[in-house]
Write an enzyme that holds these catalytic residues in place. Sequence first.
Site, short mmCIF file in Angstrom:
data_model
loop_
_atom_site.label_atom_id
_atom_site.label_comp_id
_atom_site.label_asym_id
_atom_site.label_seq_id
_atom_site.Cartn_x
_atom_site.Cartn_y
_atom_site.Cartn_z
N SER A 1 0.77 -1.29 0.15
CA SER A 1 -0.17 0.13 -0.40
C SER A 1 0.97 1.19 -0.13
CB SER A 1 -0.87 0.09 1.31
OG SER A 1 -0.46 -0.26 2.24
N GLU B 1 -9.00 -9.07 4.16
CA GLU B 1 -9.48 -7.92 3.95
C GLU B 1 -11.29 -7.39 2.96
OE1 GLU B 1 -6.84 -5.82 1.70
OE2 GLU B 1 -8.21 -3.96 1.75
N LYS C 1 3.67 -11.92 3.75
CA LYS C 1 2.04 -11.70 3.10
C LYS C 1 2.79 -12.06 1.75
CE LYS C 1 -0.81 -8.41 3.27
NZ LYS C 1 -1.20 -8.45 2.07
N ASP D 1 5.67 -7.53 3.00
CA ASP D 1 4.65 -7.99 1.83
C ASP D 1 4.82 -8.02 0.51
OD1 ASP D 1 1.74 -8.11 1.14
OD2 ASP D 1 1.83 -5.93 0.75
O1 KIV Z 1 0.02 -3.49 1.39
C1 KIV Z 1 -1.17 -3.22 2.76
O2 KIV Z 1 -1.27 -2.24 3.32
C2 KIV Z 1 -2.00 -4.70 2.80
C3 KIV Z 1 -2.85 -4.49 3.12
C4 KIV Z 1 -4.12 -3.59 2.31
C5 KIV Z 1 -3.47 -5.39 3.90
O3 KIV Z 1 -1.73 -5.21 1.98
#
Ligand code: KIV
Length: 280
Positions: free
Chosen positions: A47, A184, A115, A85
């Site tokens: 994000s 989500e 993740k 992420d």
């Molecule tokens: O990138 C991020 O912050 C995410 C959230 C939307 C869960 O993957």
Amino acid sequence: MRKKIMIPDLYNMWHNGEPITMLTAYDYPLALLEEKAGVEIILVGDSMGMTVFGMDSTLPVTLDMMMPHAQAVRRGAPTAFVIGDMPYMTYQINKDEAIRNAGRYMAEANMDAIKLEGGRDIADTIAGIVKATIPVMGHIGLTPQSIAMLGGFKAQGKSLDAVKKLVDDAKALEQAGCFSILVEAVPPQAMEVLEKSVNIPLISLGGGLHGAGQLLIVHDMLGFFDRFTPKFVKKYADLNSEIHRALSAYVKDVKEKTFPTDEYCYPIKAEEADKLKTLL
Ligand code: KIV
């Protein structure tokens, strides 16, 4: 200093019914403040593409962009459980590439886990990453890297069929070895069904109170990102207005020459000042 948080600590909290707190962070100062506030999990989310780099979606974010941010967050939050992420196309192409890219987060940024988004379609890749001893948090429901397929940033799991598919996805992720799943933007009723369908902790982002813990995007909850605000975001501060007020006051002070006053200047002895006048 708090003891380093590991997966067994998160599982103890889940079993004891103590909600797990999770926020995103992209830099050292916010990570430091989140650590101080007692946040247990920090997600270095892609994000960041939208909140920090002003992109329209998360799709242009690369692993090379993420890496220095993950390293900065780790420095700011040594005891939090920090998750890197996986950006778009770093895990979709094939399992080997996914393992190599996940490994970069662990080796170069000292992350505790990674993740990635997706359900049954990505379960085999997740199994490979877990087999390489890298803990994985799954992510289902609204998955921002798939907005083209989902038709935009929309709530998911709003019908029986949709929830059944999410349950199948959650089970596949559990089977693949995810230690936890982020869900989500689903209604609380869907979250409740999901929670009862698997035996791993679920983190809710816009899924109501069910699950083992809550996540918010830190720039949303601090009122720092103002392009749009999802329904599930509670704003705990209005940083935008506060920073705008401060910046405007600075511009006004400089224009009116009311900053810097003597209090912000280095002093010099009177006799030295007199001598300096001879140079004018
Ligand atoms: O990138 C991020 O912050 C995410 C959230 C939307 C869960 O993957």
